[in-house]
Write a protein that holds these residues in place. Structure first.
Motif, PDB file in Angstrom:
ATOM      1  N   THR A 127     -12.480  83.393  78.695  1.00  0.00           N
ATOM      2  CA  THR A 127     -11.054  83.051  78.616  1.00  0.00           C
ATOM      3  C   THR A 127     -10.678  82.805  77.161  1.00  0.00           C
ATOM      4  OG1 THR A 127     -11.322  81.910  80.732  1.00  0.00           O
ATOM      5  CG2 THR A 127      -9.264  81.514  79.540  1.00  0.00           C
ATOM      6  N   THR A 154     -14.719  90.125  73.733  1.00  0.00           N
ATOM      7  CA  THR A 154     -14.854  89.778  75.151  1.00  0.00           C
ATOM      8  C   THR A 154     -15.767  90.772  75.849  1.00  0.00           C
ATOM      9  OG1 THR A 154     -12.660  88.818  75.143  1.00  0.00           O
ATOM     10  CG2 THR A 154     -13.545  89.447  77.289  1.00  0.00           C
ATOM     11  N   THR A 194      -0.634  89.330  78.074  1.00  0.00           N
ATOM     12  CA  THR A 194      -1.776  88.804  78.832  1.00  0.00           C
ATOM     13  C   THR A 194      -2.582  89.993  79.353  1.00  0.00           C
ATOM     14  OG1 THR A 194      -0.492  86.877  79.515  1.00  0.00           O
ATOM     15  CG2 THR A 194      -2.478  87.365  80.794  1.00  0.00           C
ATOM     16  N   ALA A 212     -12.276  88.262  82.849  1.00  0.00           N
ATOM     17  CA  ALA A 212     -11.846  87.724  81.556  1.00  0.00           C
ATOM     18  C   ALA A 212     -10.331  87.728  81.477  1.00  0.00           C
ATOM     19  CB  ALA A 212     -12.424  88.550  80.412  1.00  0.00           C
ATOM     20  N   THR A 213      -9.781  86.745  80.751  1.00  0.00           N
ATOM     21  CA  THR A 213      -8.337  86.669  80.510  1.00  0.00           C
ATOM     22  C   THR A 213      -8.096  86.413  79.028  1.00  0.00           C
ATOM     23  OG1 THR A 213      -7.984  85.702  82.684  1.00  0.00           O
ATOM     24  CG2 THR A 213      -6.186  85.493  81.121  1.00  0.00           C
ATOM     25  N   ARG A 256      -4.847  85.749  76.374  1.00  0.00           N
ATOM     26  CA  ARG A 256      -3.431  85.400  76.561  1.00  0.00           C
ATOM     27  C   ARG A 256      -2.775  84.920  75.274  1.00  0.00           C
ATOM     28  NH1 ARG A 256       0.605  84.180  79.762  1.00  0.00           N
ATOM     29  NH2 ARG A 256       1.468  82.073  79.979  1.00  0.00           N
TER      30      ARG A 256
END
Ligand SMILES: NC(=O)c1ccc[n+]([C@@H]2O[C@H](COP(=O)([O-])OP(=O)(O)OC[C@H]3O[C@@H](n4cnc5c(N)ncnc54)[C@H](O)[C@@H]3O)[C@@H](O)[C@H]2O)c1
Length: 367
Positions: free
Chosen positions: A178, A212, A245, A256-257, A259
């Motif tokens: 995240t 990521t 996002t 996974a995020t 933002r």
């Protein structure tokens, strides 16, 4: 991977600093093609700090290199043309920092001139370039040269140490990643970046997509969805949405995020991240003086020491990895072939943002 039973099994901690060949001859022979803003504010200061030898620079706009030799006395010369740079036998590595559009053609020219290449990120935003990449890399192999991408975020100290700890199994298997931008956006209105389509997704967040995906390895990213939107308070003259996002899904079920909420107001700005694993958690932050990394495992919370900063040490990290790979006759971690995987995810995110957040499969349905 050696089994880790406690946080203390990780001592001594891996070294997150840029790694460079010991022999100065193997640390030199770098020439910058496209010496504009980022070359002068990050590449050259990093190379000076870490003893990377620069034979010379070239810019299409001569005014950008008018004071380069004064500002960076270790730089050998300003080349009168790109052809002169590519023809210089002292040049071993061409460091390409031109804008993304047209950069692939410069990579080809450097490979054909028999030079190793470090190309700025993103490698490309054109799916046709990705299709042509295997042919280009075959040519590079035939000529005995390596092609790497300047994904310098991989050597941001907190991100790099996290990568090395993940490889040691410090938190087991990755369950989720995240990232949040809790900081203002850089100036965008009126800059060339604001002319890029879905700029946050295709350019600004490229480092976040890339790190990521690196952390999720060996799991494969199989789905991507992304949205971007204009936000309250955003000036009418800004072309790109200020919020983005991105969501990633893996074949293991890990997610996974990433933002950016907009131009976040923050007294103590940061770019926090969390890597949750089956055995523990790594949490930290990068940029704007917020750098930190904490390992949370087995009831122990350990603040890990960090040395250096993304800007500018990360830029010595990417170049150092290419120079070490050349010296050790192996592929660099940041090879074009590996970085192309991050571009595929970025292109899928761009497609998704175009389609209002539709989920894009990244196996059969590649852009
Ligand atoms: N963290 C990072 O890694 C990071 C940060 C900023 C920018 N970048 C990337 O670096 C690249 C350059 O950014 P910048 O801010 O230095 O841009 P810039 O416009 O200041 O410099 C670009 C350089 O390329 C030259 N140039 C422009 N068009 C060219 C062409 N068609 N052929 C040959 N040379 C050309 C310019 O004369 C200049 O020397 C961008 O792709 C950007 O995404 C990366």
């Amino acid at each position: 991977m050696i089994p880790v039973d406690s946080a203390m099994d990780l001592d001594p901690l891996p070294d997150e600093r840029p790694r460079l060949p010991d022999d100065p001859a193997l640390r030199g022979g770098v020439a910058i093609l496209g010496a504009g803003t980022i070359a002068h504010t990050a590449h050259l200061p990093a190379y000076e700090r870490h003893g990377i030898g620069v034979t010379g620079v070239w810019s299409q706009a001569p005014e950008t290199t008018s004071d380069t030799l004064e500002r960076f006395p270790s730089v050998g010369r300003v080349y009168p043309s790109a052809e002169d740079l590519l023809a210089d036998p002292e040049v071993r590595v061409v460091d390409i920092a031109t804008p993304t559009a047209g950069r692939m053609a410069w990579i080809e020219r450097a490979v054909d001139a028999g030079k190793h290449v470090l190309a700025q990120k993103p490698l490309t935003t054109d799916p046709a370039d990705l299709a042509a990449l295997p042919g280009l890399l075959d040519r590079a192999r035939e000529r005995g040269v390596r092609v790497a991408v300047n994904q310098n975020g991989r050597w941001a100290p907190a991100w790099r140490l996290a990568t090395l700890l993940l490889r040691q199994g410090a938190i087991g298997d990755v369950v989720g990643v995240t990232h949040l931008h809790d900081k203002p956006l850089p100036p965008l209105v009126g800059t060339p970046f604001d002319d890029l389509d879905h700029m946050l997704v295709t350019d600004y967040l490229m480092h976040w997509i890339d790190i990521t995906r690196t952390w999720l390895d060996p799991a494969a990213v199989v789905s991507v969805h992304a949205t971007d939107s204009r936000v309250p308070g955003q000036p009418a003259e800004s072309r790109n949405p200020w919020s983005a996002t991105i969501g990633l899904g893996c074949d293991t079920g890990a997610t996974a995020t990433l933002r950016i909420v907009g131009n976040a107001r923050a007294t103590h700005p940061s770019c926090p991240f969390w890597i949750h694993g089956t055995e523990g958690t790594l949490r930290g932050s990068v940029l704007v003086g917020s750098d930190r990394l904490v390992l949370d495992r087995d009831g122990e919370v350990r603040e890990l020491p960090l040395r250096g900063q993304w800007f500018v040490d990360g830029f010595a990290g990417t170049m150092g990895e290419l120079l070490c790979a050349v010296a050790e006759d192996r592929e660099p971690e940041n090879s074009a072939a590996h970085a192309a995987g991050s571009v595929r995810i970025m292109l899928a995110a761009r497609d998704s943002a175009d389609r209002g957040g539709a989920v894009i499969g990244t196996r059969g349905d590649l852009p």
